[in-house]
Scaffold this motif. Structure first.
Motif, PDB file in Angstrom:
ATOM      1  N   ALA A 187       0.805  -1.216   0.000  1.00  0.00           N
ATOM      2  CA  ALA A 187       0.000   0.000   0.000  1.00  0.00           C
ATOM      3  C   ALA A 187       0.834   1.260   0.000  1.00  0.00           C
ATOM      4  O   ALA A 187       0.302   2.336  -0.197  1.00  0.00           O
ATOM      5  CB  ALA A 187      -0.919   0.000   1.220  1.00  0.00           C
ATOM      6  N   GLN A 188       2.133   1.131   0.224  1.00  0.00           N
ATOM      7  CA  GLN A 188       2.940   2.340   0.312  1.00  0.00           C
ATOM      8  C   GLN A 188       3.067   3.006  -1.050  1.00  0.00           C
ATOM      9  O   GLN A 188       3.103   2.338  -2.060  1.00  0.00           O
ATOM     10  CB  GLN A 188       4.339   2.026   0.856  1.00  0.00           C
ATOM     11  CG  GLN A 188       4.324   1.457   2.258  1.00  0.00           C
ATOM     12  CD  GLN A 188       3.576   2.325   3.221  1.00  0.00           C
ATOM     13  OE1 GLN A 188       3.761   3.546   3.263  1.00  0.00           O
ATOM     14  NE2 GLN A 188       2.688   1.735   3.983  1.00  0.00           N
ATOM     15  N   PRO A 189       3.172   4.327  -1.050  1.00  0.00           N
ATOM     16  CA  PRO A 189       3.275   5.039  -2.326  1.00  0.00           C
ATOM     17  C   PRO A 189       4.478   4.604  -3.126  1.00  0.00           C
ATOM     18  O   PRO A 189       4.420   4.462  -4.326  1.00  0.00           O
ATOM     19  CB  PRO A 189       3.405   6.511  -1.921  1.00  0.00           C
ATOM     20  CG  PRO A 189       2.985   6.575  -0.522  1.00  0.00           C
ATOM     21  CD  PRO A 189       3.108   5.226   0.084  1.00  0.00           C
ATOM     22  N   ALA A 190       5.590   4.378  -2.450  1.00  0.00           N
ATOM     23  CA  ALA A 190       6.765   3.930  -3.194  1.00  0.00           C
ATOM     24  C   ALA A 190       6.545   2.546  -3.727  1.00  0.00           C
ATOM     25  O   ALA A 190       7.401   1.950  -4.341  1.00  0.00           O
ATOM     26  CB  ALA A 190       7.992   3.945  -2.302  1.00  0.00           C
ATOM     27  N   ALA A 191       5.370   1.991  -3.460  1.00  0.00           N
ATOM     28  CA  ALA A 191       5.025   0.700  -4.041  1.00  0.00           C
ATOM     29  C   ALA A 191       4.474   0.895  -5.426  1.00  0.00           C
ATOM     30  O   ALA A 191       3.574   0.215  -5.854  1.00  0.00           O
ATOM     31  CB  ALA A 191       4.003  -0.003  -3.170  1.00  0.00           C
ATOM     32  N   ALA A 192       5.016   1.894  -6.127  1.00  0.00           N
ATOM     33  CA  ALA A 192       4.948   1.806  -7.567  1.00  0.00           C
ATOM     34  C   ALA A 192       6.160   0.959  -7.835  1.00  0.00           C
ATOM     35  O   ALA A 192       7.093   1.344  -8.488  1.00  0.00           O
ATOM     36  CB  ALA A 192       5.085   3.186  -8.164  1.00  0.00           C
ATOM     37  N   GLN A 193       6.187  -0.256  -7.198  1.00  0.00           N
ATOM     38  CA  GLN A 193       7.422  -1.030  -7.176  1.00  0.00           C
ATOM     39  C   GLN A 193       7.406  -2.122  -8.223  1.00  0.00           C
ATOM     40  O   GLN A 193       6.696  -2.034  -9.182  1.00  0.00           O
ATOM     41  CB  GLN A 193       7.652  -1.673  -5.807  1.00  0.00           C
ATOM     42  CG  GLN A 193       6.573  -1.536  -4.822  1.00  0.00           C
ATOM     43  CD  GLN A 193       5.365  -2.406  -4.958  1.00  0.00           C
ATOM     44  OE1 GLN A 193       5.204  -3.163  -5.910  1.00  0.00           O
ATOM     45  NE2 GLN A 193       4.499  -2.272  -4.006  1.00  0.00           N
ATOM     46  N   ALA A 194       8.172  -3.121  -7.896  1.00  0.00           N
ATOM     47  CA  ALA A 194       8.360  -4.211  -8.856  1.00  0.00           C
ATOM     48  C   ALA A 194       7.037  -4.737  -9.358  1.00  0.00           C
ATOM     49  O   ALA A 194       6.140  -5.001  -8.593  1.00  0.00           O
ATOM     50  CB  ALA A 194       9.119  -5.337  -8.169  1.00  0.00           C
ATOM     51  N   GLY A 195       6.914  -4.883 -10.608  1.00  0.00           N
ATOM     52  CA  GLY A 195       5.685  -5.416 -11.184  1.00  0.00           C
ATOM     53  C   GLY A 195       4.797  -4.290 -11.667  1.00  0.00           C
ATOM     54  O   GLY A 195       4.163  -4.383 -12.694  1.00  0.00           O
ATOM     55  N   ALA A 196       4.715  -3.213 -10.863  1.00  0.00           N
ATOM     56  CA  ALA A 196       3.870  -2.112 -11.311  1.00  0.00           C
ATOM     57  C   ALA A 196       4.712  -0.945 -11.770  1.00  0.00           C
ATOM     58  O   ALA A 196       4.191   0.054 -12.211  1.00  0.00           O
ATOM     59  CB  ALA A 196       2.964  -1.678 -10.168  1.00  0.00           C
ATOM     60  N   ALA A 197       6.014  -1.058 -11.632  1.00  0.00           N
ATOM     61  CA  ALA A 197       6.883   0.051 -12.014  1.00  0.00           C
ATOM     62  C   ALA A 197       7.004   0.133 -13.523  1.00  0.00           C
ATOM     63  O   ALA A 197       6.662  -0.787 -14.247  1.00  0.00           O
ATOM     64  CB  ALA A 197       8.258  -0.152 -11.414  1.00  0.00           C
ATOM     65  N   GLY A 198       7.483   1.233 -13.970  1.00  0.00           N
ATOM     66  CA  GLY A 198       7.698   1.375 -15.402  1.00  0.00           C
ATOM     67  C   GLY A 198       6.438   1.835 -16.091  1.00  0.00           C
ATOM     68  O   GLY A 198       5.396   2.025 -15.458  1.00  0.00           O
ATOM     69  N   PRO A 199       6.517   2.007 -17.361  1.00  0.00           N
ATOM     70  CA  PRO A 199       5.361   2.496 -18.108  1.00  0.00           C
ATOM     71  C   PRO A 199       4.253   1.458 -18.075  1.00  0.00           C
ATOM     72  O   PRO A 199       4.509   0.268 -17.915  1.00  0.00           O
ATOM     73  CB  PRO A 199       5.904   2.678 -19.530  1.00  0.00           C
ATOM     74  CG  PRO A 199       7.101   1.801 -19.589  1.00  0.00           C
ATOM     75  CD  PRO A 199       7.673   1.751 -18.220  1.00  0.00           C
ATOM     76  N   VAL A 200       3.042   1.920 -18.217  1.00  0.00           N
ATOM     77  CA  VAL A 200       1.897   1.029 -18.206  1.00  0.00           C
ATOM     78  C   VAL A 200       1.923   0.170 -19.452  1.00  0.00           C
ATOM     79  O   VAL A 200       2.106   0.669 -20.555  1.00  0.00           O
ATOM     80  CB  VAL A 200       0.601   1.856 -18.171  1.00  0.00           C
ATOM     81  CG1 VAL A 200      -0.601   0.948 -18.248  1.00  0.00           C
ATOM     82  CG2 VAL A 200       0.596   2.700 -16.910  1.00  0.00           C
ATOM     83  N   ARG A 201       1.706  -1.135 -19.266  1.00  0.00           N
ATOM     84  CA  ARG A 201       1.739  -2.020 -20.420  1.00  0.00           C
ATOM     85  C   ARG A 201       0.333  -2.287 -20.898  1.00  0.00           C
ATOM     86  O   ARG A 201      -0.557  -2.607 -20.109  1.00  0.00           O
ATOM     87  CB  ARG A 201       2.416  -3.336 -20.043  1.00  0.00           C
ATOM     88  CG  ARG A 201       3.922  -3.202 -19.927  1.00  0.00           C
ATOM     89  CD  ARG A 201       4.568  -4.576 -19.855  1.00  0.00           C
ATOM     90  NE  ARG A 201       4.214  -5.261 -18.635  1.00  0.00           N
ATOM     91  CZ  ARG A 201       4.862  -5.125 -17.485  1.00  0.00           C
ATOM     92  NH1 ARG A 201       5.911  -4.317 -17.426  1.00  0.00           N
ATOM     93  NH2 ARG A 201       4.473  -5.771 -16.416  1.00  0.00           N
ATOM     94  N   VAL A 202       0.134  -2.132 -22.186  1.00  0.00           N
ATOM     95  CA  VAL A 202      -1.167  -2.384 -22.794  1.00  0.00           C
ATOM     96  C   VAL A 202      -0.998  -3.431 -23.875  1.00  0.00           C
ATOM     97  O   VAL A 202      -0.083  -3.352 -24.700  1.00  0.00           O
ATOM     98  CB  VAL A 202      -1.726  -1.079 -23.417  1.00  0.00           C
ATOM     99  CG1 VAL A 202      -3.017  -1.365 -24.162  1.00  0.00           C
ATOM    100  CG2 VAL A 202      -1.954  -0.039 -22.329  1.00  0.00           C
ATOM    101  N   ILE A 203      -1.870  -4.417 -23.866  1.00  0.00           N
ATOM    102  CA  ILE A 203      -1.832  -5.440 -24.918  1.00  0.00           C
ATOM    103  C   ILE A 203      -2.810  -5.028 -26.004  1.00  0.00           C
ATOM    104  O   ILE A 203      -3.960  -4.695 -25.715  1.00  0.00           O
ATOM    105  CB  ILE A 203      -2.233  -6.808 -24.354  1.00  0.00           C
ATOM    106  CG1 ILE A 203      -1.169  -7.276 -23.357  1.00  0.00           C
ATOM    107  CG2 ILE A 203      -2.383  -7.829 -25.468  1.00  0.00           C
ATOM    108  CD1 ILE A 203      -1.520  -8.588 -22.691  1.00  0.00           C
ATOM    109  N   VAL A 204      -2.361  -5.053 -27.247  1.00  0.00           N
ATOM    110  CA  VAL A 204      -3.244  -4.760 -28.377  1.00  0.00           C
ATOM    111  C   VAL A 204      -3.379  -6.021 -29.197  1.00  0.00           C
ATOM    112  O   VAL A 204      -2.398  -6.535 -29.746  1.00  0.00           O
ATOM    113  CB  VAL A 204      -2.650  -3.618 -29.238  1.00  0.00           C
ATOM    114  CG1 VAL A 204      -3.397  -3.520 -30.553  1.00  0.00           C
ATOM    115  CG2 VAL A 204      -2.710  -2.308 -28.469  1.00  0.00           C
TER     116      VAL A 204
END
Lengths: 865, 188
Positions: free
Chosen positions: A730-747
């Motif tokens: 829940a921590q803000p710095a938990a834009a961590q592993a797995g959710a870090a980086g640019p948002v991935r979209v499947i087309v």
């Protein structure tokens, strides 16, 4: 020794031998460090004792090796100190014996391969075991404590041998007359032994009596036969020492006297006079006794099988279920009593009305009602008594559980001592010099916590020696003392325990950690640069991260810092890392003192129920919409003057949201771990219970939010969440592993052109696009590497858009991923079909060009910092 | 030839006459030869039967995801009804939940998810086989338990992929528990 008997005794021997081996190796290493240490006596006695027990079980290899260890130690000269070769030789012998024990544990033979080499390393000769005619003197020993007395004389032994033969023959079917004759003969022999055996006389008397009973035959005789067999073994051991098996194998030359009691020195008396020997036997304790006494004479303790303790714990849990049921029954009885009284009142009132109305024949009614009243009173009384009993039972149960908890506490030293050998081995191999300082070995923890900590501690220590501490040359160049210092500290912290592993090595190479994390795709380069050092250090706990350019063989099981982290989290603990570049690194583990039943809060969230240990929940809040605010774009709530992050537990764990309207007042649990807090929104609090959390095993180690599962008092199973993991997520710095980086979209689209066009569109907007040619490919990509949103055509070969949507929404893990269907089909039925399949958005291709796609995507994606 | 008339029957003579008759009727082998050959064959077959049969492996076979699997009987802790299975919150698809087996709480795994088979959800699963491996207990959900089988050691093939120790000619596959559900096996 008979196979059956050996199998029965084996677990006890194996457990004891392992303790003895540990004592020997620790003692020998102590001696190496400090030649004047008093460990010599203990080590020699332990080796002697091990030799004895091994011999008594007929384990020749182990006996010979133990004998050689004893011999090499008895040649020890304090002035010279213990040579490295001697230490090495002893440790190798210990290791070989451990392997043999392991073979025995697995049901095989406890033989030692390479025995001659091990013996040569110890400087021992193989004593002539097979045909011992004359008692040979042991290697010359400087201290008198080592000189054992000669072998016991043959007369008593021969008599015991006769008794054994008689016993053997008497268990075969015999004519009554023959049996009586044989038994009588044996009885005579036994009586003669009574005179010769001195302190063993009572035993011989018992044997004589048993033979008499055997002679009579019948069920008593059978029982007597069993007793005789056991008594004969005891007798032989008492008279001879541990060096002879019950089947009369010849005595090894000098193993006849047991390990002496700590303060006594047996007299080397060559006179084989039975009378003098009877005297001697009163001075020294019998081998059976000494072998059974724990190595540490200061604490009176007994050995208990761990499985026996587990069984007791489980029965206690069942008992507590019974307690609750009891209490419930008592309550029900009381309620029945109350109902009965109410019914009685109605009946009496009815009777009154009838009498007033003129009915005279109500004579029988009054006494009947009176009796019923008595019954009602009885019921109430029984209920009350029952409740009191249930309360008393609960109290007893609580005391029992406390006692069991205390029994399960073992000193932390159990996990600390093995570290010495590991450090020594690894440092030796890597050419580093390391001083290992252990403290807090006496702090007592739940055995299960200690068991779980063994692996992580071993890894942390090896990690320090391998990666943290530098070689002596490098250290000298850096102005540090050549010997590295590795400290492992265990200290109590109230209801918890802190375990620290600190080395004065090179600290973390934080730049390498950042680089490795970026390379692994755990985090983008910008995010990595933005992270402060102490948070970047925590990246080492992510799976698969390795900054070592060459992978050193740390452990066969592939345990890494990530498993250390997960193991500690599963224990409802936390692990932290701190360092100073070039100077030191410190790992700080914080774990509970005990895993026994802890008060737990039960609650419903989303569509599921779960529990959290009460001591991880700081407080419970009831929130209205107005209480929620945002800080830096994230939902938060004000608690005690500070803003803490808020997250609905269901969305935090990626599980389905609750159906129906959310009520105005929502409970939230303020959960704290590792100094951080989070408010978790739940649907409903269900109550509180004492729960014992059962770990779910290594296969579920990769489900970090689950600490384990527990059984409720109604027998249902419930999952117990791990607070540290929830707080972390829940921590803000938990834009961590797995959710870090640019948002991935499947087309997903079967047309190359369309795919390319949508890819370009989304990439300009800053999303990372993973193209797929059909539904199957899209599903695969959702698995690895995963994505936050899916944009899909409807008409595709194989798995089409509708099918893909259905599959995604059916999978609990993927359910939360938004799906946008983009298609050329414009009819309302098609739109309805898409939405029915579960799509979160439905766009026609025309609309895509008008920017609708980007709008929808932005709307559907959870807010990102 | 009537017994009454001649007393003891001369079977040897009987036999000879029958042999001659057969030869006449058109066998290439005399009946005696045929008897000899059949006798040899019979002895040969009997010898095969009398060979010590190499012990087979005792396994518990069950069905899940449309396929048949087995685990060694000695690894089985208990097999029970799936009724008591409780899902655990937010678990990956290969974890179905936990169940109480003989007073122990054990996790239950979905072989279909671990092996990539058809099917999902708990509706078809009727039984849970709790196994023990390296001191840990865990359960495998099954649609149907066939029972104990003894599998002869001949014809067992070692498959190239999947957590199997071997596959029998009738496609029964023995699970290698050290590779079932572990993070290495899942490619996690």
């Amino acid at each position: 020794m008979g196979r059956g008997l050996l199998e029965q005794i084996w677990p006890i021997f194996s457990a004891e031998a392992r303790e003895q081996l540990a004592a020997i190796s620790d003692g020998v290493m102590d001696l190496e460090d400090d030649p004047r240490s008093g460990a010599l006596d203990l080590v020699r006695r332990t080796a002697h004792s091990l030799k004895g027990s091994a011999g008594s079980l007929g384990l020749e290899d182990l006996e010979t090796l133990a004998h050689a260890m004893e011999g090499s130690l008895s040649r020890y000269d304090p002035a010279e100190g213990l040579s490295r070769a001697a230490v090495q030789g002893t440790l190798e012998a210990v290791h070989a014996i451990e392997e043999a024990l392991a073979r025995g544990d697995a049901g095989g033979e406890a033989r030692v391969p390479r025995l001659p080499e091990l013996l040569a390393a110890l400087g021992g000769k193989q004593p002539a075991l097979a045909a011992a005619s004359a008692p040979a003197a042991p290697p010359a020993a400087p201290s008198p404590a080592a000189a054992p007395p000669p072998a016991r004389p043959s007369p008593t032994v021969a008599l015991v041998g006769q008794l054994e033969e008689a016993c053997a023959s008497l268990v075969t079917p015999l004519e009554p007359a023959a049996r009586k004759a044989a038994a009588d003969g044996a009885g005579d022999v036994a009586r003669r032994l009574v005179e010769l055996a001195g302190p063993e006389a009572p035993l011989c008397v018992r044997i004589a009596q048993a033979f008499a009973e055997l002679g009579e035959g019948g069920p008593e005789g059978a029982r007597a036969a069993a007793r005789i067999a056991g008594d004969l073994v005891d007798l032989r051991q008492a008279l001879e020492g541990p060096g002879v098996g019950a089947d009369g194998t010849p005595t090894p030359p000098d193993s006849s006297i047991p390990a002496p009691a700590p303060t006594e020195i047996p007299n080397p008396d060559p006179d084989p006079d039975p009378a003098t020997l009877a005297e001697h036997s009163t001075e020294t304790s019998t081998p059976a006794e000494t072998a059974a006494v724990a190595q540490v004479p200061s604490e009176k303790s007994i050995r208990v099988l761990a499985s026996a303790m587990d069984s007791i714990a489980r029965q206690l849990e069942l008992l507590s279920l019974a307690e609750s049921r009891h209490a419930r029954r008592a309550r029900e009885v009381r309620e029945a009593g109350a109902v009965l009284r109410a019914v009685l009142r109605d009946l009496e009132r009815a009777g009154l009305v009838l009498r007033l109305g003129g009915a005279e024949q109500l004579g029988a009614l009054a006494p009947a009602l009176g009796r019923l009243r008595g019954v009602a009173g009885d019921l109430s009384r029984i209920g009350r008594d029952g409740q009191r009993d249930a309360d008393a039972q609960r109290l007893t149960g609580t005391v029992l559980r406390e006692d069991l908890r205390a029994m399960r506490m073992v000193p932390a030293g159990v996990a600390l001592e093995p570290l010495r050998r590991a450090v020594r081995d690894l440092a030796g191999r890597l050419g580093k010099e390391v001083d290992l300082v252990l403290s807090g070995a006496e702090v007592r923890l739940d055995r299960r916590v200690v068991d779980e900590l063994r692996g992580p501690l071993l890894h942390l220590v090896r990690n320090s020696v391998d990666h943290g501490l530098e070689t002596p040359d490098v250290r000298r160049a850096a102005g540090k003392p050549p010997r590295g210092r590795l400290q492992v500290r265990v200290e109590p912290r109230g209801t918890r325990v802190g375990v620290t592993v600190e080395d004065d090595g090179a600290g973390l190479d934080i730049a390498a950690v950042r680089t490795a994390a970026v390379q692994k795709g755990l985090i983008t380069a910008e995010a990595a640069a933005r992270l402060p050092d102490d948070e970047a250090a925590r990246l080492v706990f992510e799976a698969g991260l390795s900054t070592a350019s060459s992978v050193t063989e740390i452990s066969g099981r592939g345990i890494g810092l990530d498993v250390v982290h997960d193991t500690v989290v599963r224990l409802q603990g936390t692990v932290g890392i701190a360092f100073r570049p070039g100077r030191w690194t410190r790992f700080d583990l914080d774990v509970p003192l005990t895993l026994a039943a802890a008060a737990s809060l039960l609650f419903r969230f989303g569509r599921e129920v779960a529990a959290l240990p009460a001591d991880t929940v700081e407080r419970v809040l009831l929130l209205t919409d107005g209480d929620l605010g945002t800080v830096a774009g994230r939902a938060s709530v004000k608690v005690g003057g500070a803003q803490i992050p808020y997250a609905p537990l269901a969305s935090l764990l990626g599980s389905a949201a609750a159906p129906g309207e959310r009520s105005r007042l929502r409970p939230a649990l303020v959960v704290a771990a590792g100094g951080q807090r989070v408010a978790l929104g739940v649907e409903e609090l269900l109550g509180q219970q004492d729960l014992v959390v059962n770990a779910l095993g290594t296969r579920l180690a990769s489900v970090p939010h689950l600490s384990g599962a527990a059984v409720l008092d109604d027998g249902q199973v419930i999952g117990v969440l791990a607070a540290p993991e929830l707080v972390r997520r829940a921590q803000p710095a938990a834009a961590q592993a797995g959710a870090a980086g640019p948002v991935r979209v499947i087309v997903a689209d079967d047309s190359l052109t369309t795919r390319a066009a949508m890819k370009a569109l989304l990439e300009i907007a800053g999303y990372a696009v993973l193209p797929a040619a059909d539904g199957e490919e899209a599903l695969q990509l959702l698995g690895t590497p995963g994505a936050q949103l899916v944009v899909s055509d409807v008409q595709m070969p194989g798995l089409d858009g509708l099918g893909l949507t259905r599959r995604i929404k059916a999978d609990p893990r993927l359910r939360a991923t938004p799906v946008v269907l983009v298609t050329s089909l414009d009819a309302p039925e098609d739109r309805a079909a898409g939405l029915e399949a579960g799509a979160d958005g439905y766009l026609v291709k025309r609309e895509v060009e008008r920017g609708k796609l980007l709008e929808l995507v932005r709307q559907l994606l959870p807010s990102r910092p | 030839m009537s017994r009454q008339r001649e007393g003891a029957v001369d079977f040897a003579a009987l036999q000879r006459r029958m042999d001659e008759a057969e030869l006449v009727l058109g066998g290439e082998l005399s009946a005696e030869d045929r008897r000899r050959i059949l006798g040899e064959r019979a002895r040969a077959v009997a010898a095969v039967r009398n060979e010590a049969r190499a012990a087979g492996v005792e396994v518990l076979a069950f069905r899940v995801g449309g396929e048949r699997y087995a685990v060694e009987v000695k690894a089985v802790f208990v097999a029970l009804d799936a009724r008591g299975l409780t899902p655990l919150p937010a678990t990956p698809p290969w974890v179905l939940g936990a169940i109480v087996a003989r007073t122990r709480v054990v996790p239950v795994l979905d072989l279909r998810a671990l092996l990539g088979l058809e099917g999902g959800g708990m509706t078809d699963l009727a039984k849970i086989i709790v196994v023990e491996h390296e001191g840990e207990l865990f359960g495998l959900a099954a649609e149907d338990v066939e029972g104990k089988l003894e599998v002869p050691p001949e014809g067992l093939a070692r498959p190239s992929e999947g957590p199997f120790a071997w596959v029998a000619p009738d496609r029964l596959a023995l699970l290698d528990l050290s590779r079932v559900g572990t993070s290495a096996a899942r490619g996690a």
